[in-house]
Structures are given as C-alpha cells and as structure tokens.
Design a protein around this motif. Structure first.
Motif, PDB file in Angstrom:
ATOM      1  N   ARG A 250       0.879  -1.114  -0.036  1.00  0.00           N
ATOM      2  CA  ARG A 250      -0.030   0.030  -0.104  1.00  0.00           C
ATOM      3  C   ARG A 250       0.774   1.312  -0.016  1.00  0.00           C
ATOM      4  N   ARG A 251       1.951   1.118   0.705  1.00  0.00           N
ATOM      5  CA  ARG A 251       2.885   2.270   0.661  1.00  0.00           C
ATOM      6  C   ARG A 251       3.396   2.827  -0.478  1.00  0.00           C
ATOM      7  N   ARG A 252       3.917   1.761  -1.132  1.00  0.00           N
ATOM      8  CA  ARG A 252       4.491   1.971  -2.477  1.00  0.00           C
ATOM      9  C   ARG A 252       3.401   2.398  -3.714  1.00  0.00           C
ATOM     10  N   TYR A 253       2.379   1.661  -3.474  1.00  0.00           N
ATOM     11  CA  TYR A 253       1.273   2.009  -4.305  1.00  0.00           C
ATOM     12  C   TYR A 253       0.781   3.518  -4.235  1.00  0.00           C
ATOM     13  N   GLU A 254       0.715   4.017  -3.137  1.00  0.00           N
ATOM     14  CA  GLU A 254       0.054   5.270  -2.983  1.00  0.00           C
ATOM     15  C   GLU A 254       1.386   6.184  -3.204  1.00  0.00           C
ATOM     16  N   ALA A 255       2.545   6.080  -3.007  1.00  0.00           N
ATOM     17  CA  ALA A 255       3.573   6.871  -3.279  1.00  0.00           C
ATOM     18  C   ALA A 255       3.942   6.867  -4.924  1.00  0.00           C
ATOM     19  N   LEU A 256       3.718   5.642  -5.577  1.00  0.00           N
ATOM     20  CA  LEU A 256       3.729   5.839  -6.848  1.00  0.00           C
ATOM     21  C   LEU A 256       2.811   6.681  -7.567  1.00  0.00           C
ATOM     22  N   LEU A 257       1.630   6.524  -7.184  1.00  0.00           N
ATOM     23  CA  LEU A 257       0.460   7.204  -7.799  1.00  0.00           C
ATOM     24  C   LEU A 257       0.585   8.916  -7.502  1.00  0.00           C
ATOM     25  N   ALA A 258       0.966   9.063  -6.036  1.00  0.00           N
ATOM     26  CA  ALA A 258       1.130  10.595  -5.718  1.00  0.00           C
ATOM     27  C   ALA A 258       2.367  11.250  -6.324  1.00  0.00           C
ATOM     28  N   TYR A 259       3.402  10.469  -6.837  1.00  0.00           N
ATOM     29  CA  TYR A 259       4.223  11.252  -7.504  1.00  0.00           C
ATOM     30  C   TYR A 259       3.926  11.671  -8.926  1.00  0.00           C
ATOM     31  N   TYR A 260       3.609  10.796  -9.595  1.00  0.00           N
ATOM     32  CA  TYR A 260       3.154  10.966 -10.961  1.00  0.00           C
ATOM     33  C   TYR A 260       2.182  11.883 -11.093  1.00  0.00           C
ATOM     34  N   LYS A 261       1.264  11.966 -10.180  1.00  0.00           N
ATOM     35  CA  LYS A 261       0.108  12.706 -10.537  1.00  0.00           C
ATOM     36  C   LYS A 261       0.426  14.257 -10.091  1.00  0.00           C
ATOM     37  N   THR A 262       1.472  14.558  -9.206  1.00  0.00           N
ATOM     38  CA  THR A 262       2.306  15.728  -8.943  1.00  0.00           C
ATOM     39  C   THR A 262       3.223  16.167 -10.148  1.00  0.00           C
ATOM     40  N   LYS A 263       3.904  15.467 -10.414  1.00  0.00           N
ATOM     41  CA  LYS A 263       4.890  15.556 -11.430  1.00  0.00           C
ATOM     42  C   LYS A 263       4.520  15.675 -12.796  1.00  0.00           C
ATOM     43  N   TYR A 264       3.658  14.805 -13.288  1.00  0.00           N
ATOM     44  CA  TYR A 264       3.062  14.878 -14.679  1.00  0.00           C
ATOM     45  C   TYR A 264       1.512  15.023 -14.772  1.00  0.00           C
ATOM     46  N   ASN A 265       0.866  15.411 -13.938  1.00  0.00           N
ATOM     47  CA  ASN A 265      -0.612  15.438 -13.732  1.00  0.00           C
ATOM     48  C   ASN A 265      -1.188  14.245 -14.328  1.00  0.00           C
ATOM     49  N   LEU A 266      -0.572  13.113 -13.987  1.00  0.00           N
ATOM     50  CA  LEU A 266      -0.897  11.730 -14.639  1.00  0.00           C
ATOM     51  C   LEU A 266      -1.260  10.990 -13.505  1.00  0.00           C
ATOM     52  N   ASP A 267      -2.697  10.381 -13.804  1.00  0.00           N
ATOM     53  CA  ASP A 267      -3.504   9.703 -12.914  1.00  0.00           C
ATOM     54  C   ASP A 267      -3.398   8.233 -13.522  1.00  0.00           C
ATOM     55  N   LEU A 268      -2.367   7.204 -12.960  1.00  0.00           N
ATOM     56  CA  LEU A 268      -2.439   6.012 -13.306  1.00  0.00           C
ATOM     57  C   LEU A 268      -3.609   5.141 -12.728  1.00  0.00           C
ATOM     58  N   GLN A 269      -4.223   5.384 -11.557  1.00  0.00           N
ATOM     59  CA  GLN A 269      -5.177   4.875 -11.306  1.00  0.00           C
ATOM     60  C   GLN A 269      -6.566   4.954 -12.035  1.00  0.00           C
ATOM     61  N   ALA A 270      -6.322   6.315 -12.709  1.00  0.00           N
ATOM     62  CA  ALA A 270      -7.547   6.535 -13.359  1.00  0.00           C
ATOM     63  C   ALA A 270      -7.815   6.001 -14.746  1.00  0.00           C
ATOM     64  N   ILE A 271      -6.647   5.522 -15.054  1.00  0.00           N
ATOM     65  CA  ILE A 271      -6.688   4.406 -16.275  1.00  0.00           C
ATOM     66  C   ILE A 271      -7.085   3.129 -16.101  1.00  0.00           C
ATOM     67  N   GLY A 272      -6.715   2.559 -14.860  1.00  0.00           N
ATOM     68  CA  GLY A 272      -7.365   1.480 -14.514  1.00  0.00           C
ATOM     69  C   GLY A 272      -8.946   1.205 -14.239  1.00  0.00           C
ATOM     70  N   ASP A 273      -9.332   2.163 -13.758  1.00  0.00           N
ATOM     71  CA  ASP A 273     -10.929   2.635 -13.395  1.00  0.00           C
ATOM     72  C   ASP A 273     -11.500   2.813 -14.758  1.00  0.00           C
ATOM     73  N   ALA A 274     -11.140   3.363 -15.829  1.00  0.00           N
ATOM     74  CA  ALA A 274     -11.675   3.536 -16.962  1.00  0.00           C
ATOM     75  C   ALA A 274     -12.251   2.299 -17.911  1.00  0.00           C
ATOM     76  N   ASN A 275     -13.334   2.370 -18.298  1.00  0.00           N
ATOM     77  CA  ASN A 275     -13.673   1.221 -19.064  1.00  0.00           C
ATOM     78  C   ASN A 275     -12.805   1.162 -20.515  1.00  0.00           C
ATOM     79  N   LEU A 276     -13.119   0.190 -21.289  1.00  0.00           N
ATOM     80  CA  LEU A 276     -12.400   0.484 -22.821  1.00  0.00           C
ATOM     81  C   LEU A 276     -13.148   1.498 -23.601  1.00  0.00           C
ATOM     82  N   HIS A 277     -12.440   2.046 -24.248  1.00  0.00           N
ATOM     83  CA  HIS A 277     -12.959   2.884 -25.267  1.00  0.00           C
ATOM     84  C   HIS A 277     -13.650   2.361 -26.412  1.00  0.00           C
TER      85      HIS A 277
END
Length: 277
Positions: A250-277
């Motif tokens: 959990r610590r590593r998962y949250e650290a990964l998501l937070a860092y790239y949200k802050t640095k690149y405005n990229l939400d990796l978990q939002a990709i997993g949450d999305a349905n196929l287009h």
C-alpha cells in the motif's frame, strides 16, 4: 632590424593562414540515413504510421526481422516473435490510440516513447521448459517495445482480456522509459530497496511482485497491475491483510500514484478505473 624581420615573419604567416582558409572545403552537414523506410505498405493506415513518426520520431513497424525484435546491444532477449497480420494492424493502432496514447500528453509521449514499436502476431518466451508454449502480450529491448495479438484472435478476446493487454502496454511503456533513463522512479517508491539484494526469499518484504533485480521490472509490475485494475479491485487483490500484512505494498502503491500525479498530472489509477473506449 630584428623588429623588422619579426614583422615580416608575422605578415607572411598571416597571409599563409588566410590562403589556407580559402582553400579549405566548405563543411556540409552529414545526412543520417534512416534505418527503416516508411510507409511499409500501401494500406489506408500507413499514413497514420507515417504521421506518428513525423510527430514523435518513433517507428511503428509491422514488418521487421528477427534481429530487429531480439537484439539488445549485447545479446538476444528470451523471446521470439511473428510479424503482425497486416489485416489487423489498424485494429491495433486504434487500441494504441484509445487505450495508451490518449492518456499521455504529447510532450510526455515524446519523452517516453522508444525508437520503435513492433506489432506482432505472437511473442513466445524461449526459456520455457514446459511442452506448452508460453506467450506474452509484450516484450522490450533498449530500442523498442513490442505488442502481440495483432491478428484475428484479438476479435475473440473478452473485455477483461483486452483490459489486461492495456495494462501490459502501459507497463512496458513505463519500464522501457525507466530502463533508458527517460523517466525517473518515484523516490518514495524505491526508498529502502537495493535491487542487488532482492531474491526469491525476501522480495515480498520490499513490496515487490516478483524477485527481480531490475528496477524497470519493478515499475512494470506495478503499472501493468494498476492500469488493468480498478482501485477497488487492486485493493481487494493486493492490499488486503493476507497479501500485504505489513502495508508495504500500500505504501509503495500510494507513493507511485502521488508522485506522478504531482510531477506529470498523470493519474495512473484513473486508467485502471476507465472502461475500454
């Protein structure tokens, strides 16, 4: 008299230099010959591949040699591949556009993309000791990432199977970029990990999914899972008390998501949450 001779010497030397400069040939910029030629065919989708190269300087190839696929500077990777079925390349390009490229800014893609992307029919693991072949959705070297299933079989895949493939694509994009030094790891994600000392006996204590000594494999394992699982599914499978009793995953998962949200405005978990287009 001595001063006169010195002046004459300097004048003659200067004239010689000027003359030699005039005789020197004009330097012309060298022309770098591209290793691959586009388009590779005359299909309607070939113009998309050409346009992609012009924008990102990355070749998308559906025709390639064994050396193109396997060679990794100092040896071959442990996979072999078959070329894509040209009749299904457009389907693969659509999948890339909607399920991979759409989530990244053009600037970030220019940083992360490798020299080439290879579209394959099958990617088979060659170190397999079982009689049944082991196939992979993706593979990579220092110069490319490769994607499998570019054939008629793709049409029979379930949505869940395609979402898994989406995760593999995001994972290999990230692992390739990290391996080439194009993307840095989140500091808190790799804190306390010396990959040289990771083995089958201790990898879980570091919050790793596999006993790898390669940092790029570590990021692949996380990104591929995050982008193929909803938040709820990821937590249920990997962040429960049985799988993660110390909370290190959990610590590593949250650290990964937070860092790239802050640095690149990229939400990796939002990709997993999305349905196929």
């Amino acid at each position: 008299m001595k001063n006169y001779l010195k002046i004459c010497f300097y004048v003659i030397t200067l004239i010689g230099l000027l003359v030699s400069c005039k005789k020197e040939a004009v330097l012309e910029p060298s022309v770098i010959k591209l290793e691959y030629s586009l388009p590779q065919g005359n299909h309607a989708y070939d113009s998309r591949i050409v346009n992609f190269y012009q924008t990102y300087k990355t070749f998308i190839l559906y025709q390639f040699t064994d050396a193109d696929f396997r060679w990794n500077f100092n040896g071959n990777i442990s996979y072999v591949a078959q070329q894509a079925d040209p009749a299904h390349v457009e389907t693969a390009l659509n999948f890339f556009d909607k399920e991979l490229f759409a989530y990244y800014s053009p600037e970030l893609l220019k940083t992360m993309l490798p020299y080439k992307i290879l579209l394959c029919k099958k990617i088979e693991y060659t170190m397999n000791t079982e009689e049944t072949p082991v196939y992979s959705d993706v593979a990579s070297t220092q110069t490319h990432i490769a994607f499998s299933n570019v054939d008629a079989g793709w049409d029979s895949f379930s949505a869940a199977r395609k979402i898994k493939a989406r995760g593999q694509l995001h994972g290999v994009l990230w692992s390739s970029a990290v391996a080439r030094g194009k993307m840095e790891q989140a500091p808190a994600f790799i804190e306390g990990i010396n990959y040289s000392y990771v083995g089958s006996w201790n990898y879980k204590s570091f919050g790793m999914f596999n006993p790898t000594s390669v940092a790029a494999d570590d990021i692949f394992d996380y990104v591929s899972r995050i982008t193929s699982h909803t938040k709820e599914a990821f937590e249920a499978e990997y962040l429960n008390a049985d799988f993660d009793p110390t909370g290190v995953y959990r610590r590593r998962y949250e650290a990964l998501l937070a860092y790239y949200k802050t640095k690149y405005n990229l939400d990796l978990q939002a990709i997993g949450d999305a349905n196929l287009h």
